[in-house]
Scaffold this motif. Structure first.
Motif, short mmCIF file in Angstrom:
data_model
loop_
_atom_site.label_atom_id
_atom_site.label_comp_id
_atom_site.label_asym_id
_atom_site.label_seq_id
_atom_site.Cartn_x
_atom_site.Cartn_y
_atom_site.Cartn_z
N GLN A 185 24.99 33.34 48.28
CA GLN A 185 26.33 33.28 48.30
C GLN A 185 27.04 34.21 47.14
O GLN A 185 26.20 34.31 46.26
CB GLN A 185 26.96 31.98 48.04
CG GLN A 185 26.75 30.98 49.29
CD GLN A 185 27.18 29.55 49.04
OE1 GLN A 185 28.10 29.38 48.19
NE2 GLN A 185 26.80 28.68 50.09
N PRO A 186 28.31 34.78 47.26
CA PRO A 186 28.61 35.48 45.98
C PRO A 186 28.65 34.53 44.93
O PRO A 186 28.80 33.50 45.01
CB PRO A 186 30.05 36.02 46.42
CG PRO A 186 30.03 35.80 48.04
CD PRO A 186 29.29 34.65 48.30
N MET A 187 28.55 35.20 43.86
CA MET A 187 28.39 34.42 42.30
C MET A 187 29.86 33.91 42.22
O MET A 187 30.87 34.36 42.64
CB MET A 187 28.14 35.38 41.23
CG MET A 187 28.07 34.73 39.89
SD MET A 187 26.79 33.34 40.03
CE MET A 187 25.45 34.26 39.70
N PHE A 188 29.79 32.39 41.69
CA PHE A 188 30.86 31.58 41.60
C PHE A 188 30.75 30.90 40.23
O PHE A 188 29.58 31.11 39.62
CB PHE A 188 31.06 30.67 42.69
CG PHE A 188 30.04 29.75 42.95
CD1 PHE A 188 29.86 28.35 42.55
CD2 PHE A 188 28.99 30.33 43.90
CE1 PHE A 188 29.00 27.59 42.72
CE2 PHE A 188 27.98 29.20 44.06
CZ PHE A 188 27.84 28.00 43.59
N LYS A 189 31.67 30.37 39.68
CA LYS A 189 31.43 29.32 38.66
C LYS A 189 31.74 28.12 39.06
O LYS A 189 32.09 27.55 40.10
CB LYS A 189 32.55 29.80 37.54
CG LYS A 189 32.21 31.13 36.98
CD LYS A 189 33.29 31.42 35.79
CE LYS A 189 32.74 32.71 35.05
NZ LYS A 189 33.82 33.10 33.88
N ARG A 190 31.40 27.06 37.96
CA ARG A 190 31.40 25.62 38.13
C ARG A 190 32.20 25.06 37.02
O ARG A 190 32.00 25.44 35.91
CB ARG A 190 30.20 24.89 38.22
CG ARG A 190 29.46 25.26 39.73
CD ARG A 190 27.94 25.05 39.57
NE ARG A 190 27.65 23.60 39.65
CZ ARG A 190 26.40 23.13 39.75
NH1 ARG A 190 25.49 23.89 40.24
NH2 ARG A 190 25.91 21.80 39.41
N SER A 191 32.88 24.10 37.14
CA SER A 191 33.79 23.49 36.12
C SER A 191 33.03 21.77 36.06
O SER A 191 33.21 20.95 37.17
CB SER A 191 35.18 23.27 36.60
OG SER A 191 35.84 22.49 35.69
N LEU A 192 32.43 21.48 35.00
CA LEU A 192 31.49 20.17 34.92
C LEU A 192 32.16 19.59 33.72
O LEU A 192 32.48 19.76 32.77
CB LEU A 192 30.30 20.55 34.72
CG LEU A 192 29.24 19.42 35.08
CD1 LEU A 192 28.12 20.03 34.99
CD2 LEU A 192 29.29 18.44 33.81
N ASP A 197 32.65 20.84 40.02
CA ASP A 197 33.37 21.64 41.27
C ASP A 197 33.17 23.07 41.00
O ASP A 197 33.08 23.59 40.05
CB ASP A 197 34.70 21.26 41.31
CG ASP A 197 34.83 19.67 41.57
OD1 ASP A 197 34.37 19.36 42.90
OD2 ASP A 197 35.23 19.01 40.98
N ARG A 198 33.21 23.76 42.26
CA ARG A 198 33.17 25.26 42.31
C ARG A 198 34.59 25.59 41.97
O ARG A 198 35.58 25.11 42.53
CB ARG A 198 32.92 25.53 43.90
CG ARG A 198 32.64 26.94 43.87
CD ARG A 198 32.36 27.28 45.27
NE ARG A 198 31.13 26.77 45.95
CZ ARG A 198 30.24 27.44 46.47
NH1 ARG A 198 30.28 28.75 46.60
NH2 ARG A 198 29.21 26.79 47.04
N VAL A 199 34.52 26.68 41.16
CA VAL A 199 35.77 27.41 40.72
C VAL A 199 35.82 28.69 40.92
O VAL A 199 34.47 29.45 41.12
CB VAL A 199 36.51 27.07 39.12
CG1 VAL A 199 36.73 25.42 39.28
CG2 VAL A 199 35.25 27.46 38.28
#
Length: 591
Positions: A236-243, A284-286
Motif C-alpha cells: 500500500q502507499p506509505m501512510f502514518k499511524r497515530s498511537l 489508527d491510520r492517518v
C-alpha cells in the motif's frame, strides 16, 4: 510457609529491571541456529531460544546454503534423487516448535540465509517480489524506499518472509484482509520435489487467479510442500499511524475486548490480570502528510546487558525455588509500570518521548528488534533470550480464541484470579498477556474466524522435572482456550499438548493434505513432527513421568506431574474438565 525476600532485595532487583529495560547498547548478534562438526556436514539445528518444547536435538547429515533459485533447485533435485529428508531453516530460527527438524541423522537442512534479496519492486503496481530468506525488517526498509508499506505484520522484525508464510505469522487488526502477512501475498514461487522427467525438482508458480487451490495451501505451508523461493506482496502507499497507550482497570474488559478492534485499525491489549489492569493500544491510520516522525523501538527487543539479564533470571529462579509469589508480584508491578511510563519504547522523534499521540510512518511504527543491529562485543550485550547467556527462558502459549467466545474466556481467567490473585504475576513479569486481533483467512491452515490471539509468556525451568509456582492456573487457562472455546494454536509457538488433534479444527485440512500429497508424495519435506500435527501419523503429546510439567502432555495421573515435590494431577478450579499439576498442601513442605 513460602519464603519472601526482604523489601531491600526486591528493590535492588527492581532497579535491575529498570536498568535492563532502558539499556540500549549495541549487542552481540544472534548465533547461527545451524552448527556443524566439519564444514557443512554432521549438523544440528536449534531455535533462537536454544531448546525445543521436548528439549530434543535435531540433526542432519548436511546443510546447504543456496544463494540463487537455480542453486536451490539443484539442492532439492539432488536430495530428491537420493530420497533424502529435507527441512528449511532460517537466519534466526525463531519458531519455538520443531518445524525446522528433519527425521533421523541423514537428512538435509536447507538454509535460506543467503536468499535475502529484492527481485523486483514496482511502485506503480504497488507490488514487491523478494526472496524467502529476506527478514521482515529488510522487507519494511525496501518497501519504504519506493514509498510503499506492508499494512500488517508481527511486531518482531527478525522473522523471514518464508518463516512468516510457514507459520501464519500476523500483527493485529480486524480491518481490510486482516493482520496475517500471507493474506497480502499475490504470488509464490516454490521449489518442490519433481519426477525423473522434471529433473527431480520443480519450480511451481502459484497465484490466486491461476492456481487458487494450491495457492491457498502454500500460504501457510508448515514447510511440507517444498521450499518457498520467492514471494510477491501486494503493498500500500506509505501512510502514518497515530498511537496512544492508555492504562485502565479491567472491570469492563470482557466487553471492550470484543468491540475495541472495530474502532481502531491496529488495536491490541496488554492485560495484567493479577493487577486488574489493561493497557489499551489506540492505534489508527492517518494521512502521510500528518506532522510527526515517531519511532517504535520496543524496549524488550533492544539489546540488554548480559550481566543484568542474568541477575533477573537468577531472581526469578530464586522466587520459584522459595515460592515467593509476593516477590514476583512486586517485580511484575515494577516492570509493567516502567514499560508504561517509558511508553514501551515509543519516541516522538526517534530520540525522546514528549507525549501522546505518537505519529510516525508505518515503516517506523510497525515492527522493531534493534538487538539484531549488532556488532560482536563478546556477549557483553545480547538479545534477552540469547541462549549463550543466562537470559530469559520461557514457555509461550499463543492461542486464537474466536471473538464470539472472548467475553466468556476473559471471565474464566478473572474467575481464576479471584481464587488466587497472585497466581498470574509470573505472566506479568514477562510483560503481561499480549492480545492481538486476527481474521478468517482463505489460507487452508490460516485462521478460521475473527479471533483474539492471547500470547502468554511464562517462566520455564532449566530442569524439565521442576514444577512451577502456580503452574496449575496457567495449565487450566491453556485447556480452557483449547477445549472449551476451540482456540487455534499458533503453528510456530506453543507446547506439544496444544497440537493433539488440532488439524480437525481446520475445515480445509483435507484440501491441504491433497496438495501436500501431490507436491511431495514421498514426504521428503515432512517429518515426524509435521506428521503428528497434521494428523497423518502419531500424536504430538509425549506421555511419560513428568510430561505435564512442560506441556508435553495433559496429566491423567500423578506421575505425569511431580508427586515427590507435592504436585499432583487434579481437576481444574473453574473448568472442571481440565487436568492440571497442582501443589497439594501437606504432601511436602518445601520444593
Amino acid at each position: 510457609m513460602a519464603f519472601t525476600f526482604p523489601p531491600s532485595y526486591r528493590t535492588l532487583v527492581g532497579l535491575y529491571y529498570i536498568f535492563t529495560l532502558m539499556h540500549t547498547a549495541v549487542s552481540t548478534p544472534p548465533d547461527d541456529p545451524v552448527k556443524c562438526v566439519s564444514g557443512n556436514t554432521n549438523c544440528t539445528v536449534t531455535n533462537s531460544y536454544g531448546a525445543f518444547p521436548d528439549r530434543s536435538t535435531c540433526r542432519a547429515a548436511n546443510v546447504a546454503y543456496p544463494k540463487t533459485e537455480a542453486e536451490l533447485v539443484s539442492v532439492v533435485a539432488a536430495a530428491t534423487q537420493a530420497g533424502r529428508k529435507m527441512r528449511v531453516t532460517t537466519r534466526y530460527s525463531h519458531s519455538i516448535t520443531k518445524l525446522v527438524c528433519t527425521d533421523g541423522t541423514e537428512g538435509l537442512f536447507i538454509s535460506t540465509k543467503f536468499l535475502n534479496h529484492t527481485v523486483q519492486a514496482d511502485a506503480t503496481a504497488m507490488t514487491m517480489t523478494v526472496e524467502s530468506g529476506m527478514t521482515l525488517r529488510q522487507l519494511i526498509v525496501e518497501a519504504a524506499k519506493v514509498g510503499l508499506a506492508l499494512p500488517y505484520a508481527p511486531y518482531w522484525w527478525g522473522l523471514t518472509v518464508g518463516g512468516m508464510m510457514g507459520t501464519g505469522a500476523h500483527g493485529s487488526s480486524l480491518w481490510g484482509k486482516g493482520s496475517a502477512v500471507h493474506d497480502y501475498v499475490t504470488e509464490i514461487r516454490m521449489v518442490s520435489p519433481g519426477s525423473v522427467n522434471e529433473g527431480f525438482a520443480k519450480i511451481r508458480v502459484l497465484s490466486e487467479t491461476t492456481t487458487p487451490n494450491e495457492f491457498n495451501a502454500a500460504k501457510v505451508s508448515l514447510g511440507v510442500l517444498g521450499v518457498i523461493s520467492q514471494v510477491t506482496f501486494e503493498l500500500q502507499p506509505m501512510f502514518k499511524r497515530s498511537l496512544t497507550y492508555t492504562m485502565r482497570n479491567d472491570s469492563d474488559f470482557e466487553d471492550q475486548a470484543v468491540t475495541f478492534g472495530k474502532k481502531h485499525e491496529f488495536a491490541d491489549f496488554i492485560w495484567l490480570p493479577s493487577q486488574g489492569k489493561v493497557v489499551y493500544r489506540r492505534d489508527d491510520r492517518v494521512a502521510v502528510n500528518t506532522s510527526g516522525n515517531g519511532l517504535f523501538d520496543f524496549l524488550p527487543f533492544r539489546s540488554q546487558l548480559s550481566a543484568a539479564i542474568a541477575i533477573i533470571r537468577t531472581s526469578e529462579e530464586t522466587q520459584e525455588r522459595f515460592r515467593d509469589a509476593n516477590g514476583k508480584c512486586v517485580g511484575a508491578t515494577i516492570i509493567s509500570s516502567t514499560l508504561f511510563a517509558t511508553s514501551y519504547g515509543l519516541t516522538n522523534n526517534g530520540i525522546i518521548f514528549t507525549g501522546y499521540p505518537v505519529v510516525g510512518s508505518q515503516n517506523r511504527m510497525m515492527s522493531s528488534g534493534s538487538c539484531l543491529d549488532s556488532l560482536q562485543d563478546g556477549l557483553i550485550t545480547a538479545c534477552a533470550w540469547d541462549s549463550r547467556i543466562k537470559g530469559e527462558f520461557f514457555h509461550q502459549t499463543t492461542l486464537s480464541v474466536p471473538l464470539t467466545q472472548v467475553k466468556s474466556f476473559i471471565s474464566d481467567i478473572k474467575s481464576l484470579v479471584k481464587i488466587e490473585q497472585k497466581s498470574l504475576c509470573g505472566l506479568e513479569l514477562h510483560y503481561g498477556i499480549l492480545m492481538r486481533y486476527v481474521t478468517s483467512s482463505p489460507a487452508y491452515l490460516g485462521k478460521e474466524t475473527e479471533a483474539l490471539d492471547f500470547d502468554i509468556t511464562y517462566y520455564r525451568a532449566k530442569d524439565p522435572l521442576t514444577p512451577r509456582l502456580y503452574e496449575d492456573f496457567i495449565e487450566e487457562i491453556e485447556q480452557i482456550a483449547l477445549f472449551k472455546y476451540n482456540a487455534l494454536p499458533h503453528w510456530g509457538k506453543n507446547r506439544n499438548l496444544a497440537f493433539d488433534g488440532v488439524i480437525r479444527k481446520y475445515n480445509n485440512a483435507p484440501a491441504f493434505l491433497k496438495v501436500k500429497e501431490s507436491y511431495d508424495p514421498k514426504g521428503l519435506f515432512s517429518s515426524e513432527w509435521t506428521d503428528q500435527i497434521l494428523g497423518i501419523k502419531g500424536n504430538a503429546s509425549i506421555v511419560k513421568d513428568g510430561c505435564a510439567l512442560e506441556g508435553l502432555c495433559i496429566c491423567s495421573k500423578d506421575a505425569h506431574c511431580a508427586p515427590a515435590k507435592g504436585y499432583l494431577c487434579r481437576p481444574g478450579k473453574v473448568y472442571k474438565e481440565a487436568r492440571a499439576c497442582t501443589r497439594v498442601d501437606g504432601i511436602i513442605s518445601v520444593i
